[in-house]
Design a protein around this motif. Structure first.
Motif: not given
Length: 380
Positions: A1-4, A24-25, A79-80, A181-182
């Motif tokens: 997982m990534q975040a901006t 991103a999703q 983004r997952f 996985h969440i």
């Protein structure tokens, strides 16, 4: 997982952190009513993240990392790696539709592998208690529900919600997270002090309170507010109401006022005020409110399933009443939350008209008011 993280500046979205734009999703955005009512705020976010589901709402203040802003818009794109998503939305005209609308949302999102639902709701026309009951009625008991009611500063004029389109009034949107996985952690704590006598709710209907101890509820509030009674309903945020079943030693839950009626001396709250319950006025204590935010973060962190190689996102939803009371100290509650989480946890959020989270003691999802409520999203 990534975040901006992003922030709205000069009619465009700018990166708030050092991360580049990602594929991103999911994108969350929160902002002032007058700004997110402008279609370009949504369309330019969609241009940046064309494949993403985009959900957002109006606020009574915006949170990004350790900052609290007013009159801005903030966003987080996620983004997952291993998680799938779905979204649903409904429109509501009045609070009596809340349960049925909740059932529709829950039914739409109740698919195999559902782990959690995050809800952004209209903040004025909804009965948050009934909405949550309706959603939960369609879901397995182990599905986590969290989220909040949109705000409109201290004006209580109109609230807006967006779901893959422009932000609109009367909308309730929800995103479902699916897969093994969440991981979702959550915590919700207040920090207000009760005062005065217990009072019996002698007349109410759903989320409308008419009488306490056989006397008009609005008259009681005006007595305590004094000169600030002229600023109702916003000034009533200084004295929220705690309710609990009669003959119960439970701590109770807090209710925030959305509207008042001079005609019948009634007060409309964000959630149910059942007849026969006991009610007690509450007042603020600066240090207790900040300690409550820290406790909410600690509860959430204790459920953490973070991935050392990835990032987590903490969504902070705090009540407009806390913001009005804390004033220039408002960033302290955001900073104390950030101090609990590790450095790969990003923070975003907003000040709301109601918070949705499980009760720390009972485990049941409820509408809360005047709390700091945190949802921590992580992939394992």
């Amino acid at each position: 997982m990534q975040a901006t993280q992003l922030i709205w500046k000069n009619d465009s979205w700018e990166n708030y952190d050092t991360n580049e734009n990602i594929d991103a999703q999911l994108v969350f955005f929160f902002g002032a009513t007058k700004l997110i009512a402008q279609p370009k705020v949504y369309t330019r976010l969609k241009d940046k993240f064309p494949k993403a589901h985009i959900l957002g709402c109006s606020t009574a203040g915006e949170i990004i990392e350790d900052e609290v802003l007013d009159g801005n818009v903030v966003a987080t794109a996620i983004r997952f790696d291993k998680t799938t998503l779905d979204v649903a939305y409904e429109f509501i005209d009045n609070s009596e539709q809340s349960y049925n609308v909740g059932e529709k949302l829950g039914k739409t999102l109740n698919k195999q592998g559902l782990k959690s639902i995050f809800v952004l709701s209209d903040g004025l026309a909804v009965n948050g208690t009934d909405l949550i009951k309706g959603i939960g009625n369609q879901l397995p008991k182990d599905v986590i529900i969290s989220g909040g009611l949109s705000g409109d500063g201290a004006d209580f004029g109109r609230t807006l919600v967006a779901c893959n389109d422009y932000a609109l009034p009367g909308q309730i949107a929800a995103v479902g997270f699916y897969g093994n996985h969440i991981h979702i952690g959550q915590g919700s704590v207040g920090g207000w002090d009760p005062f005065g006598p217990d009072r019996l709710v002698t007349k109410s209907k759903s989320n409308i309170l008419y009488e306490l101890d056989g006397k008009p509820a609005l008259d009681l509030y005006k007595k305590y507010l004094g000169e600030k009674a002229e600023e109702l309903p916003s000034s009533a945020l200084l004295f929220p109401l705690m309710i609990r079943p009669a003959h119960s030693e439970e701590e109770g839950i807090v209710r925030t006022i959305l509207a008042v009626s001079e005609e019948d001396k009634s007060m409309t709250f964000a959630g149910d005020i059942p007849e026969g319950y006991m009610a007690k006025l509450m007042m603020s204590n600066f240090d207790r409110l900040i300690d409550g935010a820290n406790e909410a973060a600690s509860i959430t962190e204790s459920q953490n399933g973070d991935d050392e190689n990835g990032e987590s996102l903490a969504i902070l939803i705090s009540c407009v009443g806390r913001k009005l009371v804390l004033g220039h100290r408002i960033e302290e509650e955001v900073e104390t939350v950030q101090s609990v989480f590790n450095t790969n946890t990003k923070q975003i959020g907003f000040y709301s008209y109601g918070e949705i989270s499980s009760n720390v003691k009972t485990g049941l999802c409820e509408l809360h008011n005047q709390t700091m409520t945190i949802t921590l999203i992580t992939e394992k």
